[in-house]
Design a protein around this motif. Structure first.
Motif, short mmCIF file in Angstrom:
data_model
loop_
_atom_site.label_atom_id
_atom_site.label_comp_id
_atom_site.label_asym_id
_atom_site.label_seq_id
_atom_site.Cartn_x
_atom_site.Cartn_y
_atom_site.Cartn_z
N ASN A 18 0.24 5.01 12.48
CA ASN A 18 1.02 5.80 11.54
C ASN A 18 1.33 7.19 12.12
OD1 ASN A 18 2.23 5.91 8.85
ND2 ASN A 18 0.70 7.47 8.44
N GLU A 59 -2.74 4.85 1.63
CA GLU A 59 -2.37 4.79 3.04
C GLU A 59 -1.19 3.84 3.24
OE1 GLU A 59 -5.39 4.61 1.80
OE2 GLU A 59 -6.66 6.06 2.86
N ALA A 62 1.91 5.57 1.98
CA ALA A 62 2.34 6.61 2.91
C ALA A 62 3.06 5.98 4.11
CB ALA A 62 1.15 7.44 3.38
N ASN A 66 6.88 6.53 5.20
CA ASN A 66 7.22 6.94 6.57
C ASN A 66 8.18 5.94 7.21
OD1 ASN A 66 5.55 9.18 6.40
ND2 ASN A 66 3.82 8.16 7.36
N TYR A 98 2.76 5.01 -5.72
CA TYR A 98 2.93 6.39 -6.16
C TYR A 98 3.53 6.40 -7.56
CZ TYR A 98 2.37 7.91 -1.27
OH TYR A 98 1.91 8.16 0.00
N GLN A 106 3.60 13.12 -4.31
CA GLN A 106 4.09 12.04 -3.45
C GLN A 106 5.23 11.29 -4.13
OE1 GLN A 106 0.84 12.55 -4.13
NE2 GLN A 106 -0.32 12.53 -2.23
#
Length: 156
Positions: A18, A59, A62, A66, A98, A106
């Motif tokens: 990541n 995670e 995220a 990304n 989220y 977020q």
């Protein structure tokens, strides 16, 4: 990443993928290099092979966000509607984790990114429907950001 690291500490390996993806995407942006974006997308996908929505939801979300950002950047650079659609899918999947209530910062960031992706996608396809979705996403993101600013004003 080595297979040994993946076997010994898969979460560390996913975190490294990541982080590498973020670095490659930043370099891709700085250099306007499509190959760097492609490598970043590959890194995020490697991280997502390890992270699961059930076991490491934040995670996973995220990495999905990304991935969406890298897909969106490459889609804009190459004027590729399929990549833009994949970015929208990645952001939408991140929003499965989220929420406005539990992770408002977020959520608003991804909602803003989703709005940008709908705008770019709508511009490529010349479609009002995606531009309307962009408007709604931006409006939702701004509502959360405005609420945060209002709370800060009350405490000042």
């Amino acid at each position: 990443m080595t297979d040994e690291l993946h076997e010994q500490s898969p979460v560390d390996c996913a975190e490294a993928h990541n982080s590498l993806g973020n670095i490659l995407a930043a370099m891709g942006q700085s250099l306007q290099d499509a190959e760097l974006y492609k490598l970043s997308i590959e890194s995020f996908n490697h991280a997502l092979e390890i992270y699961s929505q059930e076991e490491l939801p934040l995670e996973w979300a995220a990495s999905k966000a990304n991935l969406g950002t890298a897909l969106q950047a490459l889609g804009r650079q190459e004027s590729d509607a399929k990549l833009m659609n994949s970015a929208i899918d990645a952001y939408t999947e991140a929003l499965l984790v989220y929420s406005r209530k539990e992770t408002p910062e977020q959520w608003s960031i991804v909602m803003f990114q989703l709005g940008a992706a709908f705008y770019s996608y709508g511009s490529l396809l010349k479609g009002n429907r995606n531009l309307q979705k962009s408007f709604v996403s931006y409006k939702n993101a701004l509502a959360e950001l405005d609420a945060d600013l209002y709370a800060l004003e009350l405490t000042a």
